[in-house]
Design an enzyme around this catalytic site. Sequence first.
Site, PDB file in Angstrom:
ATOM      1  N   GLY A  20      18.416   8.243  12.684  1.00 52.05           N
ATOM      2  CA  GLY A  20      17.216   7.433  12.441  1.00 52.05           C
ATOM      3  C   GLY A  20      16.024   8.376  12.394  1.00 52.05           C
ATOM      4  CB  ALA A  21      14.821  10.629   9.846  1.00 53.61           C
ATOM      5  CB  VAL A  24      11.021   6.866  17.616  1.00 55.59           C
ATOM      6  CG1 VAL A  24      11.526   7.526  18.882  1.00 55.59           C
ATOM      7  CG2 VAL A  24      10.135   5.679  17.959  1.00 55.59           C
ATOM      8  CG  ASP A  44      16.801   7.286   7.979  1.00 57.04           C
ATOM      9  OD1 ASP A  44      16.128   7.140   9.014  1.00 57.04           O
ATOM     10  OD2 ASP A  44      16.960   6.375   7.123  1.00 57.04           O
ATOM     11  CG  ASN A 106      17.814  -2.878  15.699  1.00 60.40           C
ATOM     12  OD1 ASN A 106      17.800  -2.805  14.471  1.00 60.40           O
ATOM     13  ND2 ASN A 106      16.728  -2.722  16.431  1.00 60.40           N
ATOM     14  CB  VAL A 129      15.461   5.634  21.238  1.00 61.39           C
ATOM     15  CG1 VAL A 129      13.990   5.271  21.210  1.00 61.39           C
ATOM     16  CG2 VAL A 129      15.639   6.987  21.922  1.00 61.39           C
ATOM     17  NE  ARG A 162       4.080   2.096  26.196  1.00 59.24           N
ATOM     18  CZ  ARG A 162       4.989   1.596  25.377  1.00 59.24           C
ATOM     19  NH1 ARG A 162       5.883   0.734  25.807  1.00 59.24           N
ATOM     20  NH2 ARG A 162       4.993   1.949  24.106  1.00 59.24           N
ATOM     21  CG  HIS A 186      12.202  -0.969  26.989  1.00 60.16           C
ATOM     22  ND1 HIS A 186      11.047  -0.514  27.562  1.00 60.16           N
ATOM     23  CD2 HIS A 186      12.041  -0.824  25.658  1.00 60.16           C
ATOM     24  CE1 HIS A 186      10.222  -0.110  26.612  1.00 60.16           C
ATOM     25  NE2 HIS A 186      10.804  -0.299  25.449  1.00 60.16           N
TER      26      HIS A 186
END
Length: 324
Positions: A20-21, A24, A44, A106, A129, A162, A186
């Site tokens: 996955g380019a 992120v 990708d 996903n 991720v 954060r 998350h």
Amino acid sequence: MIYSPNSPILCRLPRVTIVGAGRVGSTLAQRIAEKNLADVVLLDIVAGMPQGLALDLLEARGIELHNRQIVGTNNYADTSGSQIVVITAGLPRKPGMSRDDLLKTNAKIVVEAAKQAIAYSPNAIFIVVTNPLDVMTYLAWQATGLPRDRVMGMAGVLDSARFETFIALELGVLPADVKAMVLGSHGDLMVPLSRYATVNGVPITELLDTATIDRLVERTRNGGAEIVELMQTGGAFFAPASATSVMVESILLNQSRLLPVATYLQGEYGLDDIVIGVPCRLGCGGIEEVLELHLTDGEREALQTSAQSVRNNIDRAQEILNGG
Ligand code: TXD
């Protein structure tokens, strides 16, 4: 010698594959290369895109003063022999879309990516991720068939960063002096541990009143959504890439850092057969230790609620993958 994906193994430096380019993935490639941690393979499905990004990053090497190789590809064969595989492939959240809306698309992407990547890098450690993070990490763990210490998810490092940012902004102190730990899934049900948050060892409960801490906790819970609302086109990627690079670094340099990591639990915290964020020690073998903190009743309950929501989504994902 010019490095190519087919270089003999002896010529290789540590190699990290990023599946996955997108935002992120490409930012992570930049961080890893510029921190001089490893060579990077960016993969990708979009033809030409990872190749273009890799070339762009290569052209910055002379200016950034590093000599890491960066290869862009659409072919998993080029990822062979990676020490670490990071999966960021998938769709990001759109405004108003919950992380769980992403589940359907996903799940298929992550399972396919994990299966393809493990076939070429059987010794790799996987960092997931893609959202919804805890569920995707569970699916990747299942798809690779690896022991739990070699498949983990990145979320807690970002959520903690954060929380630390908001504490530092509130107090006007150096962000690096603030340390905090956010556990749980998350998402909206994450579990920030306020009583463990400190400014150079001073608990924030000594520095801020309860109402302020609650406000910062709430902002942390909505940290991802706040950025999505502002940007309107995708979500955060600078801090997520930084957070992932810290995990990559701790593994490659065998730093044994104690970080909040999404991991498969086997009875710890009273939870079983589920992935959720808890403090883990990260070293060259992957997850070297899952630390069981003593939680208050309220924290334990919040973790249980968080786990229940992950469990429901794992069940839904399994149905989807089984054609349901
Ligand atoms: O804390 C966290 N874990 C997160 C998670 C923080 C930030 C982003 N988070 C999630 O990461 C986000 O919700 C997404 O699910 C992923 C990736 O986010 P990003 O912002 O990088 O999304 P992009 O820019 O859309 O990039 C996704 C890329 C894109 O280039 C697609 O072409 C590619 O994924 N993609 C694929 N690559 C390989 N193989 C397949 N099948 C594939 N499908 C899409």
